[in-house]
Design an enzyme around this catalytic site. Sequence first.
Site, mmCIF file in Angstrom:
data_model
loop_
_atom_site.group_PDB
_atom_site.id
_atom_site.type_symbol
_atom_site.label_atom_id
_atom_site.label_comp_id
_atom_site.label_asym_id
_atom_site.label_seq_id
_atom_site.Cartn_x
_atom_site.Cartn_y
_atom_site.Cartn_z
ATOM 1 N N THR A 19 1.347 -1.042 -0.355
ATOM 2 C CA THR A 19 -0.124 -0.023 -0.035
ATOM 3 C C THR A 19 0.712 1.280 0.002
ATOM 4 O OG1 THR A 19 -1.863 -1.036 2.193
ATOM 5 C CG2 THR A 19 -1.571 1.488 1.086
ATOM 6 N N ASN B 47 -5.202 -11.256 -6.676
ATOM 7 C CA ASN B 47 -5.169 -11.712 -6.222
ATOM 8 C C ASN B 47 -5.964 -12.743 -5.248
ATOM 9 O OD1 ASN B 47 -6.176 -8.772 -5.770
ATOM 10 N ND2 ASN B 47 -6.410 -9.127 -3.778
ATOM 11 N N GLN C 139 1.168 -10.101 -6.271
ATOM 12 C CA GLN C 139 1.188 -12.023 -6.103
ATOM 13 C C GLN C 139 2.308 -13.052 -6.737
ATOM 14 O OE1 GLN C 139 -0.281 -13.452 -3.927
ATOM 15 N NE2 GLN C 139 -1.539 -12.085 -3.677
ATOM 16 N N SER D 161 5.139 -6.647 -1.717
ATOM 17 C CA SER D 161 4.829 -6.785 -0.080
ATOM 18 C C SER D 161 5.389 -8.397 0.459
ATOM 19 C CB SER D 161 3.096 -6.937 0.087
ATOM 20 O OG SER D 161 2.779 -7.188 1.763
ATOM 21 N N HIS E 121 5.189 -9.638 3.593
ATOM 22 C CA HIS E 121 4.073 -10.704 4.090
ATOM 23 C C HIS E 121 3.318 -11.907 2.921
ATOM 24 C CE1 HIS E 121 0.032 -9.509 4.052
ATOM 25 N NE2 HIS E 121 0.471 -8.174 3.682
ATOM 26 N N THR F 11 14.218 5.328 10.171
ATOM 27 C CA THR F 11 14.599 4.837 9.979
ATOM 28 C C THR F 11 14.592 3.914 9.639
ATOM 29 O OG1 THR F 11 15.321 5.987 12.438
ATOM 30 C CG2 THR F 11 16.129 3.410 12.066
ATOM 31 N N CYS G 271 -8.774 -8.262 1.910
ATOM 32 C CA CYS G 271 -9.366 -6.985 2.594
ATOM 33 C C CYS G 271 -10.902 -6.915 2.267
ATOM 34 C CB CYS G 271 -8.535 -6.255 1.449
ATOM 35 S SG CYS G 271 -6.725 -5.860 1.965
#
Length: 510
Positions: free
Chosen positions: A73, A161, A191, A211, A213, A249, A338
């Site tokens: 995102t 997705n 994906q 992404s 994860h 950071t 989502c």
Amino acid sequence: MNTTIYLDCNATTPVLPTALAAAQEAMGAVFGNPSSTHATGVQARQWVDAVRARAARVLGAGAGDVLFTSGATEGIQTAVLSALCAVRDRLARGEAVGKLLVYGATEHKAVPESLAHWNRVLGLHLELQALPVARSGRHDLAALRALAPRAALVCTMAANNETGVVSDLAGIEAVLQDVAPQAYWLVDCVQALGKLPLHLAQTRIDYAPFSGHKLYAPKGIGLLYVRPGAPFTPLMAGGGQEDGLRSGTENMVGIAALGAVLQALEEGGSFSSHSQMLQFRELLTLSLRAVWPEIIFNADFNDSLPTTLNFSVPGLPGSAVVDALGAVGVQVSAGSACSAKKAAPSYVLQAMGVPAWQAASAVRMSFGAMADADFIAAACARIARCGAGLQARAAAAEAMRCGPPLEADPAMHLVPAELADFFQQHPGAVLVDVREPQEHAADPQPLGCGRTALNVPLGSLESRLAEWLGAAPAPLVFVCRSGQRSQRAVHTLRHLGYAQAWQLKDADAI
């Protein structure tokens, strides 16, 4: 179930063990701030640089920039902001710029929402235009050819997705090269990582978010590829980290974990090959067809990722299929993670033009690139158990409706005085109260029998029978006040071959 078969990897994945170990090392031995100039900071900087270099190789980024983000995102937001700021600057210089923001009709909602947000914030007043897809789920290239000359930014995705449909990126690129060389191009590659070959530098893709994860890294870490020469505006300004492209950071824990995943991907051996994943999908497909012969798969396998199966079962809502598989320990989803909380048909399937009932009842089953033959075999066995349980449930429903005669059978009865000895002899036995919930709530140790009971009203018994009949049988003792409902429950189970079912007789005399 002793173990869960997790088949919702398009939503998220577990963390790779080596990624977990790398994260722990980053929190322990390599805890420095990469911006510090002392030895501890330099060590951290070297780790960050090494992971970035590996990411560039895996993505085929060439001379393009690869920056670390919090996830897809943020990557999408950064890409959209960068492109639209460039559009604003070109407008200010009086250059001819397209007035459309074109996005695929099946894109993740993060894309059109980001377009609308930055279009509004920057005051551009451009028009958002959904690019239609064919029944296959692939973008309509003829429609793109008509829209692209008026486009300032085109947003598509590498693979969907929900359905796993793989986009024709080469076809899209050819259209853009031909009729819209001025348009910026964002491709959501979330994906694709670990499932499709990536050679980003060989394309004209300007921005590609990823992404972690979705491929065995923890949540909160991602990547954004930026083509050399593509305009860039930082979403986050501050201390100038990431060469000024993304201040703040660095997330050392996430970067270290993602680096371990990328290493496994680059070196091979940890992830299944494409041909293996195709075999796994075929096995899952056969298992599902055995349970639901009338099943309809909502995307052509020839155009889809081998790790994703999107299907509908005539006459069954998606939630019923999810629950039936969940009862045997198989976790799948209805739609995307989502949108799962929204009781609405899949907008992805609606855009593909599937019948309304299919869009409303779709189920997604997705496995990860680390799945192996043993895992898929276990999943297929569990799906088969689901089928056996559904058959038992159907038979039980018929038995509940028609049922055998309710004659007295002493072998089915326990009297109150025998109850304590029975539970001592059968420590795994379950007392089942078939009264209504309000009765049970007022008396959870029904009728003074001194033991807390599981409340399964007779009208809901059918929903538990598949679980009981499909598992290792435990002795069940049914109780109610009059004895009529408990007697019906015992007769039903024994009629279906479940011998370890008893009724607590004369319970109202306790």
